[in-house]
Design a protein around this motif. Structure first.
Motif, short mmCIF file in Angstrom:
data_model
loop_
_atom_site.label_atom_id
_atom_site.label_comp_id
_atom_site.label_asym_id
_atom_site.label_seq_id
_atom_site.Cartn_x
_atom_site.Cartn_y
_atom_site.Cartn_z
N SER A 192 0.88 -1.18 0.00
CA SER A 192 -0.07 0.07 -0.05
C SER A 192 0.97 1.36 0.11
O SER A 192 1.99 1.21 0.29
N MET A 207 1.84 5.07 1.19
CA MET A 207 1.37 5.81 2.25
C MET A 207 1.35 7.50 1.75
O MET A 207 2.33 7.71 0.97
N GLU A 235 6.88 -0.37 6.13
CA GLU A 235 5.69 -1.08 6.33
C GLU A 235 5.82 -2.52 6.76
O GLU A 235 6.69 -3.19 6.05
N ASP A 267 -5.37 13.63 11.40
CA ASP A 267 -4.43 12.40 10.61
C ASP A 267 -3.24 13.04 10.12
O ASP A 267 -2.50 12.40 9.31
N PRO A 303 -2.73 6.98 8.47
CA PRO A 303 -3.68 6.39 7.86
C PRO A 303 -5.09 7.07 8.27
O PRO A 303 -5.17 7.48 9.50
N GLN A 304 -5.95 7.30 7.54
CA GLN A 304 -7.23 8.07 7.92
C GLN A 304 -8.00 7.19 9.13
O GLN A 304 -8.02 6.04 9.28
N THR A 357 -6.73 7.05 12.29
CA THR A 357 -5.71 6.71 13.24
C THR A 357 -5.84 7.61 14.37
O THR A 357 -6.01 8.65 14.44
N LYS A 370 -1.57 0.18 10.18
CA LYS A 370 -1.63 0.68 8.77
C LYS A 370 -3.20 0.56 8.36
O LYS A 370 -3.78 0.02 8.81
N ALA A 371 -3.36 1.40 7.34
CA ALA A 371 -4.87 1.70 7.02
C ALA A 371 -5.28 0.26 6.36
O ALA A 371 -4.72 -0.25 5.36
#
Length: 150
Positions: free
Chosen positions: A2, A4, A51, A79, A115-116, A118, A138-139
């Motif tokens: 993913s 970032m 990650e 965020d 991540p949105q 968090t 992690k999102a």
């Protein structure tokens, strides 16, 4: 893997470019040492982001040599995770005798996007040997959701 998303502040980059462009003009022409006006250097801590797919976490590691944990501020707001602080040198310095001075000092700040969703409680911080390790979840990829019409 993913991606970032990091907070990018174009003005800080512009400031850095201007500082770099004009710093060479403020040096003494013969020795290359800073002028006697005690010019403050820009300190920007280096950062690595890793990650971990197994633990579903992200770890950001910052180089903060010589700093103690109580000298570093970590803030989470909308965020965005921001680390800040100030490095210093001895205020009593003899400007004569320096041929090269490469160590930087001054206030610093680095911001990265979390991540949105968090929560600040999800961010774990540990500092050892001049390295600050920040770990957060992690999102999770959002699955598309179908809405039925009634």
């Amino acid at each position: 893997m993913s991606l970032m998303h990091f907070y990018y502040d174009p003005f800080s980059e512009f400031d850095r470019l201007l500082d770099d462009a004009f710093s060479s003009r403020s040096m003494r022409p013969i020795t290359g040492a800073p002028s006697t006006e005690s010019r403050r250097e820009l300190f920007r801590p280096r950062m690595d982001v890793h990650e971990n797919a197994e633990t579903n976490t992200v770890t950001a590691t910052f180089e903060l040599p010589g700093l103690q944990p109580e000298e570093v501020n970590i803030d989470v707001n909308q965020d965005r995770l921001t680390i800040s602080g100030e490095t210093s040198t001895s205020q009593q310095r003899d400007e004569r005798g320096y041929t090269v001075r490469e160590r930087s000092w001054g206030k610093f700040s680095r911001t990265l996007m979390l991540p949105q969703g968090t929560k600040s409680e999800d961010v774990k911080a540990k500092m050892e040997n001049g390295l600050l390790h920040l770990t957060f979840p992690k999102a999770q990829p959002q699955q598309p959701k179908r809405i039925t019409i009634e």
